[in-house]
Design an enzyme around this catalytic site. Structure first.
Site, PDB file in Angstrom:
ATOM      1  N   CYS A  86     -12.958  -5.903   3.949  1.00 12.12           N
ATOM      2  CA  CYS A  86     -12.048  -4.295   4.151  1.00 12.12           C
ATOM      3  C   CYS A  86     -11.935  -4.206   2.663  1.00 12.12           C
ATOM      4  O   CYS A  86     -11.836  -2.447   2.516  1.00 12.12           O
ATOM      5  CB  CYS A  86     -10.794  -4.402   4.297  1.00 12.12           C
ATOM      6  SG  CYS A  86     -11.100  -5.662   5.900  1.00 12.12           S
ATOM      7  N   HIS A 335     -10.038   2.938  10.240  1.00  6.41           N
ATOM      8  CA  HIS A 335     -10.541   2.015   9.759  1.00  6.41           C
ATOM      9  C   HIS A 335     -12.110   1.210   9.818  1.00  6.41           C
ATOM     10  O   HIS A 335     -12.291  -0.261  10.624  1.00  6.41           O
ATOM     11  CB  HIS A 335      -9.727   0.499   9.303  1.00  6.41           C
ATOM     12  CG  HIS A 335     -10.041  -0.103   8.821  1.00  6.41           C
ATOM     13  ND1 HIS A 335     -10.335  -0.396   7.647  1.00  6.41           N
ATOM     14  CD2 HIS A 335      -9.781  -2.461   8.775  1.00  6.41           C
ATOM     15  CE1 HIS A 335     -10.243  -1.389   7.038  1.00  6.41           C
ATOM     16  NE2 HIS A 335      -9.604  -2.278   7.548  1.00  6.41           N
TER      17      HIS A 335
END
Length: 390
Positions: A86, A335
């Site tokens: 991420c 996200h």
């Protein structure tokens, strides 16, 4: 080393975009970044590009950097891909900054892209899971919500925190995200909604978890030698810090802190020669609500165990002492794994340029972005500051 400046940044909307490809998304983000440069920008000005992506779904795992940048019209330049879960595009921007500071490039592009919503939930969970510790977490069935649920449980056992504090994070970030036209979940929610949502991994419920999103973001970095060609109101990269930690949660000394975030922040503060109290706003990695509370402490916004109090006092709301996640954060903005870190920097660029619209932080001069990979195996922190006109 030379100073580095952000001269432009852009991002696509985050959300479900079945009509887009990773190439088209990255191109759209780059074009917005180029259009945001105050005094104009030409594709030929880019000396190097770094693209962050996990490669969800196995899309073009090899040479995905060149595949994205060539489609965007950036021909013949060095182009590479960074994978750090991420935190991929946070690290991509860091590498762009390093290229500029070292003198290898006068202008570098750092960005990221991910396409996540065109797969089944089972396949998506697999691709999310590859960023966890493989043998003892992922292959034994542990999900990321399960890992962060363990962190939340440990935090609530150790400090005066409750599931309601997790829900307060969601309420704040949805309120901010409702002001962001590019947010995936751009709607407000009540505290009752956030408290009563279905359980995902106890004590985390649906409103404590960010969505999986499609999207891309791009950041243009220029050296002190050429920045005046692009803007009279530069945004300086005052500090960058990065660090790693054991990938598996079970391997760590504590479940109630992310040491990579703490170390990265300390390095960034030291490089920028500022204290946390000097920040005007922050974009932090709130993949789960507990992650935002941990970030308050890891980044030095408050002492250990005081994050719930910071939240209760409204100090991290828009209009508070230190607004956190004015964009809506991962929770509301979305996200798309490979795009998140660069998206945070795009938001910081808007804030420091005074162009964040209804979510604009008043007198925004110094901001921080905090991007985490997995459950803390990697973290990168950027500190940006607005300089007066030259």
């Amino acid at each position: 080393m030379r100073d580095a400046y952000i001269i432009g940044a852009g991002q696509t909307p985050f959300g479900a975009m079945p009509e887009e490809s990773y190439r088209s998304l990255f191109t759209a983000a780059y074009e917005e970044a180029a259009d945001s440069v105050p005094d104009g920008f030409d594709d030929a000005d880019v000396d190097e590009a770094v693209v962050g992506s996990l490669g969800v779904g196995g899309r073009q795992l090899g040479l995905s950097g060149p595949a994205a940048t060539e489609h965007a019209g950036l021909h013949g330049i060095p182009s590479s891909r960074v994978e750090n879960a991420c935190a991929a595009s946070g690290y991509a921007v860091r590498q762009a900054v390093q290229a500029v500071k070292s003198g290898m490039a006068d202008v570098a592009l750092g960005g990221g892209v991910e396409l996540m919503t065109d797969m089944s939930s089972d396949v998506t969970k697999y691709w999310l899971g590859v960023s966890g510790e493989t043998e003892w977490e992922r292959l034994t069935g542990t999900t990321f919500s399960g890992v962060y649920a363990q962190m939340a449980s440990a935090y609530m056992d150790e400090y005066e925190a409750t599931p309601e504090h997790l829900s307060m994070v969601a309420v704040k970030n949805h309120e901010n995200g409702a002001k962001n036209p590019k947010a995936h979940l751009g709607f407000e929610c009540s505290l009752e909604d956030a408290v009563d949502a279905p359980v995902v991994a106890d004590p985390l419920n649906l409103y404590h978890c960010c969505p999986t999103s499609d999207g891309a973001a791009a950041v243009l970095v220029a050296s002190e030698d050429v920045v005046s060609e692009y803007t009279d109101d530069p945004i300086r990269v005052a500090g960058v810090g990065a660090a790693s930690e054991r990938v598996g949660l079970f391997q760590r000394d504590t479940y109630t802190a992310i040491s990579s975030s703490e170390t990265a922040a300390e390095s960034a503060y030291d490089q920028a020669d500022i204290e946390p109290a000097e920040l005007d706003f922050a974009e932090v990695h709130d993949c789960f609500a507990i992650a935002e509370l941990l970030a308050y402490e890891d980044l030095g916004f408050c002492d250990r165990g005081e994050a719930p109090q910071l939240l209760e006092e409204g100090r991290t709301e828009l209009g508070g002492d230190l607004p956190v996640n004015a964009s809506g954060g991962l929770k509301s903005k979305g996200h798309p794994i490979g795009a998140t870190g660069a998206g945070q920097i795009a938001e910081a660029f808007k804030q420091l340029s005074g162009k964040a619209g209804d979510r604009q932080v008043e007198d925004a001069n110094v901001g921080l972005t905090h991007n985490v990979g997995g459950s803390g195996g990697g973290a990168v922190v950027h500190i940006l500051e607005r300089e007066v006109a030259r």
